[in-house]
Design a protein around this motif. Sequence first.
Motif, short mmCIF file in Angstrom:
data_model
loop_
_atom_site.label_atom_id
_atom_site.label_comp_id
_atom_site.label_asym_id
_atom_site.label_seq_id
_atom_site.Cartn_x
_atom_site.Cartn_y
_atom_site.Cartn_z
N GLY A 57 -3.76 1.19 -52.10
CA GLY A 57 -3.26 -0.15 -51.79
C GLY A 57 -2.51 -0.83 -52.91
N ILE A 58 -2.03 -0.05 -53.92
CA ILE A 58 -1.33 -0.63 -55.07
C ILE A 58 0.14 -0.24 -55.03
N ASN A 59 1.02 -1.22 -55.26
CA ASN A 59 2.45 -0.97 -55.39
C ASN A 59 2.75 -0.65 -56.85
N PRO A 60 3.05 0.61 -57.21
CA PRO A 60 3.19 0.99 -58.63
C PRO A 60 4.35 0.28 -59.33
N ASP A 61 5.45 0.02 -58.65
CA ASP A 61 6.60 -0.63 -59.29
C ASP A 61 6.27 -2.08 -59.64
N ALA A 62 5.64 -2.79 -58.71
CA ALA A 62 5.25 -4.18 -58.98
C ALA A 62 4.19 -4.24 -60.06
N LEU A 63 3.27 -3.27 -60.05
CA LEU A 63 2.23 -3.22 -61.08
C LEU A 63 2.84 -3.02 -62.46
N ALA A 64 3.85 -2.14 -62.56
CA ALA A 64 4.51 -1.89 -63.84
C ALA A 64 5.17 -3.15 -64.37
N ASP A 65 5.77 -3.95 -63.47
CA ASP A 65 6.41 -5.21 -63.90
C ASP A 65 5.38 -6.20 -64.42
N VAL A 66 4.25 -6.30 -63.72
CA VAL A 66 3.20 -7.23 -64.13
C VAL A 66 2.59 -6.81 -65.45
N SER A 93 -9.69 -7.07 -58.79
CA SER A 93 -9.14 -7.10 -57.44
C SER A 93 -8.54 -8.46 -57.11
N VAL A 94 -9.24 -9.53 -57.50
CA VAL A 94 -8.71 -10.88 -57.26
C VAL A 94 -7.46 -11.13 -58.10
N GLY A 95 -7.50 -10.67 -59.36
CA GLY A 95 -6.33 -10.84 -60.23
C GLY A 95 -5.11 -10.09 -59.72
N LEU A 96 -5.33 -8.89 -59.17
CA LEU A 96 -4.21 -8.11 -58.62
C LEU A 96 -3.61 -8.79 -57.39
N GLU A 97 -4.49 -9.38 -56.57
CA GLU A 97 -4.00 -10.07 -55.38
C GLU A 97 -3.15 -11.29 -55.74
N GLY A 98 -3.47 -11.91 -56.87
CA GLY A 98 -2.72 -13.09 -57.28
C GLY A 98 -1.53 -12.79 -58.17
N GLY A 103 1.49 -11.44 -57.39
CA GLY A 103 2.72 -11.14 -56.66
C GLY A 103 2.52 -10.05 -55.64
N ALA A 104 3.45 -9.10 -55.62
CA ALA A 104 3.45 -8.06 -54.59
C ALA A 104 2.79 -6.77 -55.04
#
Length: 443
Positions: free
Chosen positions: A47-56, A140-145, A147-148
């Motif tokens: 359930g993780i978007n790797p591109d958005a995670l890399a930006d964050v 999990s809460v931090g990831l939800e907040g 962005g995408a």
Amino acid sequence: MASAAEQLAANLNFGALAKADELKKRIWFTLGALLVYRLGTYIPMPGINPDALADVFRTASSGILGLFNMFSGGAVSRMAIFALNIMPYISASIIIQLLTTVSPTLEALKKEGESGRKQINQYTRYLTVVLALFQSYGISVGLEGSGAVVSDPGWFFRISTVITLTGGTMFLMWLGEQITSRGIGNGISLIIFAGIVAELPSAIANTLELGRQGAISTGIIIAVILMAVAVIMFIVFMERAQRRLLIQYPKRQVGNKVYEGQSSHLPLKLNSSGVIPPIFASSLLLIPTTVASFTQGSGPPWLTTVTALIGHGRPLFMLLYVLLIVFFCFFYTAIVFNPTETADNLKKHGGFIPGIRPGERTAEYIDYVLTRITVIGAGYLAIVCLFPEILISYAAVPFYFGGTSLLIVVSVTMDTVAQVQGHLLAHQYEGLVKKAKLKGKRR
């Protein structure tokens, strides 16, 4: 006996290693376990978007996430199943150690020997689960907040994240215990060591690439290499340094035999607190930066001011870093070493320090010596951690060249080499005993 041991230790070589079948099995088991750990750091959570995670992560890597990412071997930046790594277990161990000093029940368990130690280890495991549950839910809460990053936010994602990350931490805790019992060295330390070392090649490659592009001069790269070598030599020297207190045992009579008095030493390490003070100091100082990166400018104005004042390379950051390292050095040394208990054990076994009365005066003297050498140990840790920090802030060198990472790598390497030498020494002693028995049978 001591001279024989020293002679055997001096003769340890690869030939002896080739003959030690038990040691080779332990080494292969350790390497296999660490390989399993490294594979787990590349298995992403669902359930993780790797591109958005890399930006964050790119915006938050200068905070505490960068520190945890270093310890986890890049698992945090990839949000893998081992993203929490073994940190909840380390935190639980430290909390239990703190509670042991204030709780009579835990203190009594500590004095019960092996059975008490097993019970305390069980409490540590329970606390590890609790901490991992809280931390994984917070992630999990931090990831939800953020962005995408999460494809499908909601309770299903939170529950699956909590189960995945907590399960990963418990698996690593079990793996570390297996390495300790069936492999070589302290399994928990080796897992952290593997995480740091695994990312070193990419950090070195990035530094050389920056040098090729002209972002970092050749002189600075050479200075970094020389600094790393000098710091490693300094760490090895200081970690082996001890203050030995002479312990005298008087004559004693057992039946009709009279045993002569013996002398021994009470070794006090210059750095009794290990790598805990720099880790704690870094974690506390990086918390405001991490919070500010997640709020993305929407936080209170005072948080922005604090973050600017204690940023990497700032004078206030350096000052607070040194003060926190010194504080945690004394604090943790007071937890792991009890002069009163040591003095009571010496008195119980008839030992005494020449010129010092047994009991309370001995405890005061040990505490006096320990305090003086802890001042030197705290200064040593401050120098090791501060000097690379200055170089990082002014030369933009990758975070992995920090003093904390070098301290962990060198300390664990020394402990592992000592474990290997201990196994080889035991193997050579077994060979000598077998030869002696064969000679006895022939006669």
